[in-house]
Write a protein that holds these residues in place. Structure first.
Motif, PDB file in Angstrom:
ATOM      1  N   GLY A  89       4.551  -4.815   6.315  1.00 61.70           N
ATOM      2  CA  GLY A  89       4.099  -4.401   4.989  1.00 61.70           C
ATOM      3  C   GLY A  89       5.139  -3.583   4.255  1.00 61.70           C
ATOM      4  N   ILE A  90       5.833  -2.700   4.996  1.00 55.50           N
ATOM      5  CA  ILE A  90       6.889  -1.882   4.371  1.00 55.50           C
ATOM      6  C   ILE A  90       8.045  -2.768   3.901  1.00 55.50           C
ATOM      7  CG2 ILE A  90       8.660  -0.148   4.857  1.00 55.50           C
ATOM      8  CD1 ILE A  90       6.628   1.254   6.661  1.00 55.50           C
ATOM      9  N   ILE A  91       8.411  -3.754   4.719  1.00 55.86           N
ATOM     10  CA  ILE A  91       9.514  -4.656   4.346  1.00 55.86           C
ATOM     11  C   ILE A  91       9.159  -5.417   3.062  1.00 55.86           C
ATOM     12  CG2 ILE A  91      10.788  -6.719   5.042  1.00 55.86           C
ATOM     13  CD1 ILE A  91      10.503  -5.706   7.969  1.00 55.86           C
ATOM     14  N   SER A  92       7.922  -5.951   3.007  1.00 55.69           N
ATOM     15  CA  SER A  92       7.507  -6.698   1.810  1.00 55.69           C
ATOM     16  C   SER A  92       7.413  -5.775   0.591  1.00 55.69           C
ATOM     17  CB  SER A  92       6.156  -7.376   2.058  1.00 55.69           C
ATOM     18  OG  SER A  92       6.270  -8.359   3.065  1.00 55.69           O
ATOM     19  N   SER A  93       6.932  -4.536   0.794  1.00 51.60           N
ATOM     20  CA  SER A  93       6.818  -3.590  -0.322  1.00 51.60           C
ATOM     21  C   SER A  93       8.189  -3.251  -0.897  1.00 51.60           C
ATOM     22  CB  SER A  93       6.120  -2.303   0.149  1.00 51.60           C
ATOM     23  OG  SER A  93       4.805  -2.570   0.538  1.00 51.60           O
ATOM     24  N   LYS A  94       9.151  -3.017  -0.018  1.00 53.54           N
ATOM     25  CA  LYS A  94      10.497  -2.686  -0.493  1.00 53.54           C
ATOM     26  C   LYS A  94      11.120  -3.879  -1.225  1.00 53.54           C
ATOM     27  CE  LYS A  94      11.548   0.998   2.803  1.00 53.54           C
ATOM     28  NZ  LYS A  94      12.421   1.454   3.907  1.00 53.54           N
ATOM     29  N   ALA A  95      10.794  -5.097  -0.741  1.00 53.57           N
ATOM     30  CA  ALA A  95      11.294  -6.289  -1.436  1.00 53.57           C
ATOM     31  C   ALA A  95      10.690  -6.378  -2.834  1.00 53.57           C
ATOM     32  CB  ALA A  95      10.963  -7.544  -0.630  1.00 53.57           C
ATOM     33  N   SER A  96       9.410  -6.031  -2.967  1.00 56.62           N
ATOM     34  CA  SER A  96       8.772  -6.072  -4.293  1.00 56.62           C
ATOM     35  C   SER A  96       9.424  -5.060  -5.237  1.00 56.62           C
ATOM     36  CB  SER A  96       7.272  -5.795  -4.159  1.00 56.62           C
ATOM     37  OG  SER A  96       7.028  -4.442  -3.826  1.00 56.62           O
ATOM     38  N   ILE A  97       9.801  -3.881  -4.717  1.00 57.47           N
ATOM     39  CA  ILE A  97      10.468  -2.871  -5.545  1.00 57.47           C
ATOM     40  C   ILE A  97      11.863  -3.348  -5.967  1.00 57.47           C
ATOM     41  CG2 ILE A  97      11.451  -0.533  -5.502  1.00 57.47           C
ATOM     42  CD1 ILE A  97       9.109   0.254  -3.674  1.00 57.47           C
ATOM     43  N   TYR A  98      12.564  -3.995  -5.023  1.00 56.20           N
ATOM     44  CA  TYR A  98      13.915  -4.513  -5.330  1.00 56.20           C
ATOM     45  C   TYR A  98      13.859  -5.489  -6.508  1.00 56.20           C
ATOM     46  CZ  TYR A  98      18.054  -7.479  -4.944  1.00 56.20           C
ATOM     47  OH  TYR A  98      19.181  -8.201  -5.228  1.00 56.20           O
ATOM     48  N   TRP A  99      12.899  -6.439  -6.441  1.00 57.98           N
ATOM     49  CA  TRP A  99      12.827  -7.451  -7.497  1.00 57.98           C
ATOM     50  C   TRP A  99      12.288  -6.863  -8.801  1.00 57.98           C
ATOM     51  CZ3 TRP A  99      15.662 -11.483  -7.292  1.00 57.98           C
ATOM     52  CH2 TRP A  99      16.003 -12.052  -6.063  1.00 57.98           C
ATOM     53  N   ALA A 100      11.440  -5.847  -8.724  1.00 58.15           N
ATOM     54  CA  ALA A 100      10.967  -5.189  -9.944  1.00 58.15           C
ATOM     55  C   ALA A 100      12.118  -4.487 -10.659  1.00 58.15           C
ATOM     56  CB  ALA A 100       9.855  -4.198  -9.616  1.00 58.15           C
ATOM     57  N   ASN A 101      12.968  -3.809  -9.891  1.00 60.02           N
ATOM     58  CA  ASN A 101      14.140  -3.147 -10.486  1.00 60.02           C
ATOM     59  C   ASN A 101      15.120  -4.172 -11.065  1.00 60.02           C
ATOM     60  OD1 ASN A 101      13.665  -0.327 -10.158  1.00 60.02           O
ATOM     61  ND2 ASN A 101      14.029  -0.537  -7.957  1.00 60.02           N
ATOM     62  N   LYS A 102      15.313  -5.254 -10.326  1.00 63.79           N
ATOM     63  CA  LYS A 102      16.280  -6.276 -10.757  1.00 63.79           C
ATOM     64  C   LYS A 102      15.833  -6.953 -12.043  1.00 63.79           C
ATOM     65  CE  LYS A 102      19.077  -9.965  -8.701  1.00 63.79           C
ATOM     66  NZ  LYS A 102      20.336  -9.190  -8.788  1.00 63.79           N
ATOM     67  N   ASN A 103      14.507  -7.049 -12.238  1.00 64.47           N
ATOM     68  CA  ASN A 103      13.972  -7.741 -13.413  1.00 64.47           C
ATOM     69  C   ASN A 103      13.465  -6.762 -14.474  1.00 64.47           C
ATOM     70  OD1 ASN A 103      14.115 -10.676 -12.637  1.00 64.47           O
ATOM     71  ND2 ASN A 103      12.900  -9.916 -10.925  1.00 64.47           N
ATOM     72  N   ASN A 104      13.894  -5.485 -14.375  1.00 63.14           N
ATOM     73  CA  ASN A 104      13.539  -4.466 -15.375  1.00 63.14           C
ATOM     74  C   ASN A 104      12.022  -4.327 -15.561  1.00 63.14           C
ATOM     75  OD1 ASN A 104      16.286  -3.893 -16.011  1.00 63.14           O
ATOM     76  ND2 ASN A 104      16.349  -5.755 -17.272  1.00 63.14           N
ATOM     77  N   GLN A 105      11.307  -4.302 -14.442  1.00 57.39           N
ATOM     78  CA  GLN A 105       9.850  -4.150 -14.476  1.00 57.39           C
ATOM     79  C   GLN A 105       9.465  -2.750 -13.978  1.00 57.39           C
ATOM     80  OE1 GLN A 105       9.276  -7.592 -11.945  1.00 57.39           O
ATOM     81  NE2 GLN A 105       8.421  -8.783 -13.646  1.00 57.39           N
ATOM     82  N   ALA A 106      10.105  -1.735 -14.547  1.00 59.91           N
ATOM     83  CA  ALA A 106       9.922  -0.360 -14.074  1.00 59.91           C
ATOM     84  C   ALA A 106       8.491   0.136 -14.236  1.00 59.91           C
ATOM     85  CB  ALA A 106      10.880   0.573 -14.817  1.00 59.91           C
TER      86      ALA A 106
END
Length: 726
Positions: A89-106
């Motif tokens: 769950g932590i790995i998937s959560s961190k991946a979701s944060i990575y893609w949110a930052n990359k796509n300017n979804q702050a």
């Protein structure tokens, strides 16, 4: 939560049209996939949710569509958490944060950070979880995400509560309450009040705890929140437990249990079982404690709740300790201690484990081990006391520095009414100032003249109140002493276990003492079992019961063992005692004699029946239509004797009219004897402990059919069951 997908337009009208249609198709496809994924999660199909999310992640990466990835990874992380795969769950959560930052979804980061923190909390990495919740809190406040802000505050308070840091916990819970009151969200405000009440309960500020639980209850009643009301009942039961109001606590727990079973909330069902077991510990019903602990433990094992399993171990260990089964108790406690020593867990439970270890090692004269455990226990107590002092100072500070906010939370409506009344009063003062001055002056003179007289009156009232309290305390002590005396009369000879395979006795007085009593005697290989129901209840009935049991024992010791002769002799003796009292309404009773030499069971009853089950078939014998010492009956029938040969497997039951005559249920009617008889027959294949628990549970549910209705006991209740095996 859906993340929308946007893109740049191509040049040229025709190209724009084609591109626009393509974008719409892609957006629709992504929306459908997101809805499918969210639906799987809502339907609790977590494994399918994980598999579908993996498929979508690969699809989007292959097609270079990155914007939906944050959402897909987020739902995947939630599904991993619900299956207790916290590391994934932590790995998937961190991946979701990575893609949110990359796509300017702050703007979505607060939601995504919450999921990281939840998974860390699941791994008991409380320090890292707190840091992550704080980041989520910062982002939620920055972007105005009030829901995420409330979740972060609530969870930070929960972690500090687990760690025993109650000062920090209550600060976050109060902030959560202020936020939800400001946003007018009554359901979330009820949750916040409930959490604040739990902190006060843990620090034994019981009146404050009860106050906040009742505030939560009022809000849930307005919302018609049945499940939320059950949570409040469970917490109010814990308050009654701490106040040593055990019957009131059990009433609250059984009400909560009925609702949790209706909603199939397994964690809460297990929690209530253990709460009931804690009450039974204090009532010294240790075999019942072990049974309730076993049922709770099985539920927690089924749902993989380690904390619940180890709390059940601690409760069962305490019961075994009181039954002098020290090796069993130590095995359970050491298993539980390994769990609590692995990291930061619920501080009060860890303290309870060490307290029991000190008692057991001291009893076994293993003083070195007892000393080691006592040293750890003192450290826990010192930390707890230090934290409690900090908490007291923090609460006082909070009350004085945030007074306006606390008043707004607690008394918003009353404050509004007071302000309106003050405005109206001010207008009245403007028009009648002179008159008010005259009235106040006159009233002041009156107060001065009568002040001395009022002080004397107050002194007399205080003195009378003290005298009333002394009388009440004396009566209460007398009743408690009388209850102990009556319990000693209901003793069961140890030899009974040699003849009777299993039995149960359910006795619930309507008041402190009972007019329903039982007696078991052994004379010349004969077991005489008597159930006596004296008219009325409370102290008068208990006094008659004491005399009746004493007379019954004298008759049996004189060699009279046949049930019909026992009833006849008791009728003659008691009639002589009450010869001058024409209003004596008699004693309903049943007597059973088991003759081990002749292998027979004989029964005779005075208005009370015998129910017995032989080889799976039930039989019902009515008692004679007269009471013992019944001066009001025009007929004096002879007491009939019934003889039953003993078989390999025989169960029989005796009961008073207390449960059948109990008012309750949805229509406020009597329970009726036929329903009690059917209840016994339906559960006859269970062991006696389970039968007793089911009868008691049915009685509680009948008396408390819903959260708003709580019937008082109509009469004393006595139900007895015996299982003979030859």
């Amino acid at each position: 939560m859906l993340f929308t997908v946007t893109g740049a337009s191509a040049s040229g009208d025709q190209t724009n049209l084609k591109t626009s249609k393509s974008k719409v198709a892609i957006t629709d496809s992504i929306t459908v996939s997101q809805n499918e994924l969210e639906q799987l999660y809502k339907q609790r199909q977590f494994d399918s949710c994980i598999q579908t999310s993996e498929r979508l992640i690969k699809k989007y990466q292959r097609q270079l569509m990155y914007k939906p990835l944050a959402m897909v990874y987020h739902v995947q992380a939630k599904a991993y958490r619900r299956t207790q795969k916290y590391k994934e769950g932590i790995i998937s959560s961190k991946a979701s944060i990575y893609w949110a930052n990359k796509n300017n979804q702050a703007e979505f980061l607060s939601i995504l950070l919450l999921e990281v923190a939840r998974n860390k909390k699941g791994l008991k990495q409380y320090g890292e979880a707190i840091e992550t919740y704080q980041k989520a809190l910062d982002y939620s406040q920055k972007y105005g995400d009030f829901t995420s802000e409330s979740i972060a505050l609530n969870n930070m308070g929960a972690i500090y509560k687990i760690q025993g840091k109650y000062t920090h916990a209550i600060q976050f819970y109060i902030k959560d309450a202020e936020l939800n009151n400001k946003l007018n969200r009554p359901k979330d405000l009820a949750i916040a009040y409930n959490n604040i009440g739990q902190i006060h309960l843990l620090t034994r500020e019981l009146e404050l705890a009860k106050s906040f639980f009742n505030r939560s209850k009022d809000l849930r009643l307005e919302l018609n929140d049945e499940y939320g009301l059950a949570l409040v009942s469970n917490n109010l039961g814990a308050v009654h437990h701490e106040l040593k109001e055990y019957e009131e606590a059990l009433d609250q727990f059984y009400v909560a249990l009925a609702t949790f079973e209706k909603f199939n909330s397994k964690y809460r069902i297990g929690e209530v079982y253990l709460n009931i077991a804690d009450i039974l510990l204090l009532q010294e019903r240790y075999n019942d404690v072990i049974e309730f602990g076993r049922q709770g433990k099985e539920i927690f094992e089924e749902i993989n709740s380690e904390s619940g399993v180890h709390r059940a171990n601690r409760i069962q260990a305490e019961a075994h300790m009181n039954l002098h089964r020290y090796s069993t108790a130590l095995r359970l406690l050491n298993r539980t201690l390994d769990y609590f020593n692995q990291g930061e867990h619920f501080a009060p439970e860890r303290r309870n484990v060490y307290r029991l270890l000190v008692q057991i090692y001291s009893t076994q004269k293993k003083y070195q081990k007892a000393f080691e455990c006592q040293t750890v226990l003192q450290k826990i107590e010192m930390d707890f006391t230090e934290e409690a002092n900090k908490r007291d100072l923090a609460i006082i500070h909070e009350k004085y520095n945030n007074r306006d906010q606390l008043l707004k939370i607690d008394k918003l409506q009353k404050e509004k009414e007071r302000k309106e009344a003050a405005i109206l009063h001010q207008k009245q003062l403007n028009f009648s100032f002179a008159l008010v001055i005259v009235v106040l002056s006159s009233f002041g003179i009156y107060i001065l003249i009568n002040n001395k007289r009022l002080r004397k009156a107050h002194q007399r009232i205080r003195k009378q109140n003290r005298e009333i309290k002394d009388i009440h305390d004396e009566l209460t002590d007398s009743l408690q002493y009388a209850s102990k005396i009556q319990q000693s009369l209901n003793n069961i000879p140890q030899e009974v276990s040699s003849f009777i395979h299993d039995y149960f006795i359910l006795l619930r007085p309507a008041q402190k003492v009972s007019g329903d009593v039982y007696n078991i005697s052994i004379v010349d290989h004969k077991i005489i079992i008597s159930m006596m129901d004296f008219a009325g209840h409370g102290v008068p009935a208990a006094l008659l019961a004491t005399l009746g049991v004493k007379t019954l024992n004298q008759i049996i010791q004189a060699g009279i063992t046949s049930p019909d002769k026992i009833l006849t002799e008791l009728d003659e003796v008691m009639s002589e005692v009450f010869d001058q009292n024409e209003d004596m309404v008699g004693i309903d009773m049943a007597v059973v004699t088991i003759d081990m030499n002749s292998q027979t069971l004989t029964y005779s009853g005075a208005r009370r029946p015998l129910l017995y089950i032989e080889n799976g078939e039930s039989h019902y014998i009515k008692g004679t239509k007269r009471s013992v010492c019944d001066s009001l009956s025009p007929f004096q029938y002879t007491f009939h004797k019934h003889t039953i040969p003993l078989s390999e497997d025989l169960k029989f039951y005796l009961y008073s009219d207390g449960f059948p005559d109990q008012f309750g249920g949805a229509k406020e009617k009597k329970f009726l004897e036929k329903n009690l008889r059917n209840l016994i027959i339906e559960n006859a294949d269970e062991d006696c402990t389970t039968q007793k628990n089911k009868i008691e549970k049915e009685r509680h549910q009948w008396m408390n059919p819903d959260l708003k209705t709580q019937n008082k006991p109509t009469d004393d209740t006595l139900v007895m069951g015996f299982h003979l095996k030859i």
